[in-house]
Scaffold this motif. Sequence first.
Motif, mmCIF file in Angstrom:
data_model
loop_
_atom_site.group_PDB
_atom_site.id
_atom_site.type_symbol
_atom_site.label_atom_id
_atom_site.label_comp_id
_atom_site.label_asym_id
_atom_site.label_seq_id
_atom_site.Cartn_x
_atom_site.Cartn_y
_atom_site.Cartn_z
ATOM 1 N N PRO A 177 29.057 11.284 87.103
ATOM 2 C CA PRO A 177 30.377 11.916 87.265
ATOM 3 C C PRO A 177 31.382 11.479 86.205
ATOM 4 C CG PRO A 177 29.537 11.153 89.385
ATOM 5 C CD PRO A 177 28.631 10.584 88.335
ATOM 6 N N LEU A 178 31.366 10.180 85.859
ATOM 7 C CA LEU A 178 32.282 9.694 84.831
ATOM 8 C C LEU A 178 32.014 10.349 83.478
ATOM 9 C CD1 LEU A 178 32.667 5.838 85.393
ATOM 10 C CD2 LEU A 178 34.514 7.524 85.218
ATOM 11 N N ALA A 179 30.725 10.372 83.090
ATOM 12 C CA ALA A 179 30.371 10.966 81.800
ATOM 13 C C ALA A 179 30.764 12.436 81.756
ATOM 14 C CB ALA A 179 28.873 10.791 81.548
ATOM 15 N N GLY A 180 30.495 13.156 82.844
ATOM 16 C CA GLY A 180 30.866 14.564 82.900
ATOM 17 C C GLY A 180 32.371 14.753 82.815
ATOM 18 N N ALA A 181 33.122 13.862 83.465
ATOM 19 C CA ALA A 181 34.584 13.968 83.442
ATOM 20 C C ALA A 181 35.132 13.755 82.036
ATOM 21 C CB ALA A 181 35.189 12.941 84.415
ATOM 22 N N PHE A 182 34.591 12.778 81.315
ATOM 23 C CA PHE A 182 35.042 12.541 79.937
ATOM 24 C C PHE A 182 34.754 13.751 79.049
ATOM 25 C CE2 PHE A 182 34.794 7.873 80.936
ATOM 26 C CZ PHE A 182 36.121 7.597 80.661
ATOM 27 N N MET A 183 33.582 14.354 79.210
ATOM 28 C CA MET A 183 33.255 15.521 78.386
ATOM 29 C C MET A 183 34.177 16.698 78.717
ATOM 30 S SD MET A 183 31.538 16.991 76.022
ATOM 31 C CE MET A 183 30.093 16.032 75.625
ATOM 32 N N LEU A 184 34.410 16.963 80.010
ATOM 33 C CA LEU A 184 35.291 18.063 80.402
ATOM 34 C C LEU A 184 36.720 17.823 79.932
ATOM 35 C CD1 LEU A 184 34.001 18.794 84.028
ATOM 36 C CD2 LEU A 184 33.693 20.201 81.992
ATOM 37 N N ALA A 185 37.157 16.575 80.024
ATOM 38 C CA ALA A 185 38.508 16.250 79.566
ATOM 39 C C ALA A 185 38.645 16.496 78.068
ATOM 40 C CB ALA A 185 38.842 14.796 79.903
ATOM 41 N N MET A 186 37.625 16.117 77.306
ATOM 42 C CA MET A 186 37.662 16.337 75.856
ATOM 43 C C MET A 186 37.761 17.829 75.541
ATOM 44 S SD MET A 186 35.669 17.318 73.042
ATOM 45 C CE MET A 186 33.976 17.131 73.549
ATOM 46 N N VAL A 187 36.954 18.648 76.226
ATOM 47 C CA VAL A 187 36.962 20.090 75.989
ATOM 48 C C VAL A 187 38.337 20.673 76.350
ATOM 49 C CG1 VAL A 187 35.978 22.294 76.700
ATOM 50 C CG2 VAL A 187 34.483 20.332 76.307
ATOM 51 N N ALA A 188 38.870 20.261 77.501
ATOM 52 C CA ALA A 188 40.159 20.798 77.952
ATOM 53 C C ALA A 188 41.280 20.438 76.985
ATOM 54 C CB ALA A 188 40.468 20.265 79.356
ATOM 55 N N VAL A 189 41.330 19.171 76.566
ATOM 56 C CA VAL A 189 42.380 18.725 75.644
ATOM 57 C C VAL A 189 42.301 19.484 74.325
ATOM 58 C CG1 VAL A 189 43.139 16.770 74.235
ATOM 59 C CG2 VAL A 189 42.660 16.445 76.664
ATOM 60 N N ALA A 190 41.069 19.681 73.818
ATOM 61 C CA ALA A 190 40.909 20.393 72.548
ATOM 62 C C ALA A 190 41.297 21.862 72.683
ATOM 63 C CB ALA A 190 39.462 20.273 72.077
ATOM 64 N N MET A 191 40.918 22.496 73.806
ATOM 65 C CA MET A 191 41.248 23.914 74.007
ATOM 66 C C MET A 191 42.744 24.125 74.147
ATOM 67 S SD MET A 191 38.316 25.354 76.572
ATOM 68 C CE MET A 191 39.201 26.912 76.675
ATOM 69 N N LEU A 192 43.429 23.233 74.854
ATOM 70 C CA LEU A 192 44.868 23.377 75.076
ATOM 71 C C LEU A 192 45.696 22.951 73.868
ATOM 72 C CD1 LEU A 192 45.003 22.060 78.757
ATOM 73 C CD2 LEU A 192 45.209 24.436 77.985
ATOM 74 N N GLY A 193 45.032 22.350 72.878
ATOM 75 C CA GLY A 193 45.735 21.965 71.667
ATOM 76 C C GLY A 193 46.631 20.757 71.808
ATOM 77 N N TRP A 194 46.389 19.930 72.822
ATOM 78 C CA TRP A 194 47.230 18.756 73.033
ATOM 79 C C TRP A 194 47.016 17.708 71.948
ATOM 80 C CZ3 TRP A 194 46.311 18.094 79.044
ATOM 81 C CH2 TRP A 194 46.979 19.141 79.702
ATOM 82 N N MET A 195 45.827 17.657 71.406
ATOM 83 C CA MET A 195 45.551 16.745 70.298
ATOM 84 C C MET A 195 44.360 17.278 69.518
ATOM 85 S SD MET A 195 43.805 13.393 72.153
ATOM 86 C CE MET A 195 45.282 13.067 73.120
ATOM 87 N N PRO A 196 44.184 16.875 68.266
ATOM 88 C CA PRO A 196 43.038 17.351 67.479
ATOM 89 C C PRO A 196 41.725 16.993 68.155
ATOM 90 C CG PRO A 196 44.633 16.252 66.078
ATOM 91 C CD PRO A 196 45.058 15.984 67.485
ATOM 92 N N ILE A 197 40.724 17.834 67.957
ATOM 93 C CA ILE A 197 39.435 17.605 68.609
ATOM 94 C C ILE A 197 38.791 16.304 68.144
ATOM 95 C CG2 ILE A 197 38.106 18.928 66.905
ATOM 96 C CD1 ILE A 197 36.339 19.847 69.251
ATOM 97 N N SER A 198 39.062 15.889 66.904
ATOM 98 C CA SER A 198 38.478 14.633 66.418
ATOM 99 C C SER A 198 38.996 13.454 67.232
ATOM 100 C CB SER A 198 38.812 14.435 64.936
ATOM 101 O OG SER A 198 40.218 14.480 64.731
ATOM 102 N N VAL A 199 40.298 13.466 67.544
ATOM 103 C CA VAL A 199 40.886 12.379 68.334
ATOM 104 C C VAL A 199 40.394 12.455 69.775
ATOM 105 C CG1 VAL A 199 43.039 11.350 69.150
ATOM 106 C CG2 VAL A 199 42.912 12.320 66.849
ATOM 107 N N ALA A 200 40.344 13.673 70.326
ATOM 108 C CA ALA A 200 39.893 13.844 71.713
ATOM 109 C C ALA A 200 38.455 13.386 71.884
ATOM 110 C CB ALA A 200 40.035 15.308 72.133
ATOM 111 N N ALA A 201 37.598 13.752 70.921
ATOM 112 C CA ALA A 201 36.180 13.376 71.004
ATOM 113 C C ALA A 201 36.016 11.869 70.868
ATOM 114 C CB ALA A 201 35.382 14.095 69.920
ATOM 115 N N LEU A 202 36.760 11.266 69.953
ATOM 116 C CA LEU A 202 36.657 9.817 69.757
ATOM 117 C C LEU A 202 37.164 9.073 70.992
ATOM 118 C CD1 LEU A 202 35.611 8.055 67.462
ATOM 119 C CD2 LEU A 202 37.962 7.833 66.639
ATOM 120 N N ALA A 203 38.237 9.578 71.604
ATOM 121 C CA ALA A 203 38.767 8.947 72.815
ATOM 122 C C ALA A 203 37.773 9.058 73.967
ATOM 123 C CB ALA A 203 40.094 9.605 73.200
ATOM 124 N N ALA A 204 37.132 10.225 74.104
ATOM 125 C CA ALA A 204 36.141 10.408 75.170
ATOM 126 C C ALA A 204 34.946 9.491 74.954
ATOM 127 C CB ALA A 204 35.688 11.865 75.218
#
Length: 782
Positions: A591-618
């Motif tokens: 569940p944790l791993a899935g949540a991090f991946m979904l959060a990364m996708v959501a943040v990148a889609m909404l444009g809250w931060m660059p995908i490189s930063v979102a992926a590295l944070a996840a």
Amino acid sequence: MTLEIALVLLILAGALLLFVTEWVRMDVTALMVLSALAMLGLVSPADAVSGFSNAAVITVLAMFILSEGLTRSGIADIITRGIQHVAGHGEARMIAVFMLVSGVLSAFMNNIGVATLMLPVAVEVARASGIAPSRLLMPLAYGTLLGGMMTLIGTPPNLLVSMTMVEGGVDAFGFFDFAWIGLPALLAGTAFVALIGRHLLPKTDTTATISGQRDLRRQYSLQERIFALRVPADSLFVGKTLADTALPTSANLMIIAVTRHGRTEALPDRKKVLQAGDVLLAQGRRDRFEMLRRWNSLAIEREAPMLLARLWEKSAMVEVVLAEDASIIGEPLRHRPFREQHGANVLAIRRGNTIRRTRLSNMTLAAGDRLLLQCAEDNLDRLGESKEFTAVARLTETDLKETYQLDERLFVLRVPKDSELAGTTLAENRLGDAFDFRMLGIFREGEVTEWPSSDEVIEGSDLLLIQGREEDLDVLRGLQQLEILDDAAPYLDVFELGKLELVEATMHPRAKLEGRTVADLKLRERYEVEVAALWRDGESRRSGLGSMALKSGDAMLIVGPKRHLSLLNDDEDLIVLTPVHAKPVDSSKAPLAGAFMLAMVAVAMLGWMPISVAALAAATGMVLTRCLTMDQAYAAIEWRTIFVIAGMIPLGVAMQQTGAATYLAAGVLGLLGPFGPWAVIAGLYAFTTAGTLMIPAAALVLIMAPLALSLAVELGVSPAAPLMAVAIAVCASLSSPVSHPANILVMGPGGYKFIDYLKLGLPLQLVVFLVAALLMPFVWPL
């Protein structure tokens, strides 16, 4: 054409040449490109190293870690294991399920990781359903490639195309923009393969691939190489260990079992002491074993000093010193290649105060080693000019006796007139390969032939001057004394009773095993199991495995006790296709791993931060929550891919800044421009598709994307369509096993040949092209 453009195109041509020929590793080639561009002033020093901080590179690096985290947390395993309940037993349905599931997973995970994860599942489902794994594994690999086309993170080429758009000052593709073409391509490709394309896959007898140990033996034709030997009461081997008999080494036989007084010991240790009446179940080349036994007819003569003196009259004895950069440093001595390259026999090796005169092939060569060579007089100049040696000194007969005591290891064998060896060549009878004997000369009818070649034919009454150990002749006599039993079937119950089992395994794509030998795996020492056969290019290899260099796509048949084979599941260099006992995956972190991946996708889609930063944070979050360790994260990163991308990014910069991309675009327009913009884009797609057969995907997209951007500018159209064409063409690399690691991964387990990829891959690439051609004018109009 300016000088700068000419230099950039010259570097581009050199890089393409090195990528195609593989004279230099692809990551080293990329670094050579980076260095050349910087030193010639074609890019600034900052631009030259900008690839290592590029957002696309950071995102690719983070995605390797995220993919590994999903695998190790068990979330991907839960999904793939669920396939077994929905795949059914129909071939078309199974193909569709595996392609769709692998495609969806590859949209968010590294496609090589998905193929690695699903490979054992596909083999297990195929065998349980009574169909050949070859009917599922290639569709599985193709599903991962088509699925990677659906999202921005599905595959590195998508990220690199988007990066090119950002650097070109145009709006980049969004996270799911690729799905407008990628999803229909996956659905159409799946339908084509499941309904039509599967008939182009190789057909294998299903009885050879269903579950069971007997069927694995039949698939690899293992029983063709199994025979039984009995140790007679008067044998020289009685009281000797298996290692002393040289059966595993010199005769290249794997002793599967030893039966004594009705009790069988499976895969015995080489320290096992033999007794009279023991029956050895052996696997190997019986014809080669018989050939070795023929040497027993040779008789030792006492003429060595006299014949040696005559040989020295016609030969030169020299000592050479291995140079620091000699090509054979760090390698074991291989007598035949050395003799063919330098025209000399190696008789001894001196390292410091230690001199070795036998078993030279077991010694790893080092700089400064002194080699005692025998060669013809007219070959001395050739040795002196060789860069492999720093010194060449001729030795006297006194030097040979006092320093090397060479005469202590020399003896003469007489070939009887009626010997079965008469009429065979030195290469055929394999004495030198088996016992590390060196044939220094042949005396025939008063004439001497020094350092005879491997194709020299032995005749009756020949006198053979041999360097080696006389005690090895006792081993030959012991081999002759062994009784070959007519029927080995009564002793094969070692498999039926479960004392020994078989598993298939292949190399993990991240393992650094390619080019290493089977012996280098040290499976016997680490797990007490042996490689019984190897599947390569659609054929089973069952002899000489220890010295056989491994290649990507090889499948290995491994034999051993069940409890030992189960340990292979934890070996990160191997993928076990038919595990005897699969350890349950701990899915508590899923569940944790899935949540991090979904959060990364959501943040990148909404444009809250660059995908490189979102992926590295996840990725960081997965490590902090123990979905995987930091060491596992480092191991998951495909560093070669990272360096290829980082090294080739400056080339794209140089192509744009110097005008080289515009120059090439003008040439393409001159050829295809009169037919309209879509014809130009179709030509770009075709050229990129051809490039996938020879050039790494990441490097190819970094070459083609600047060209596509320049073509859009010259045509006065939106760059989205030509850049999307490049991305799709690179991702759909389906017609060659070498165009993508996922294709290579299934080659051995599926028993595929190169032609099999062309048969299915080319029509499937045409399907993808037609889907793109029909949809692109509506989705990405000019």
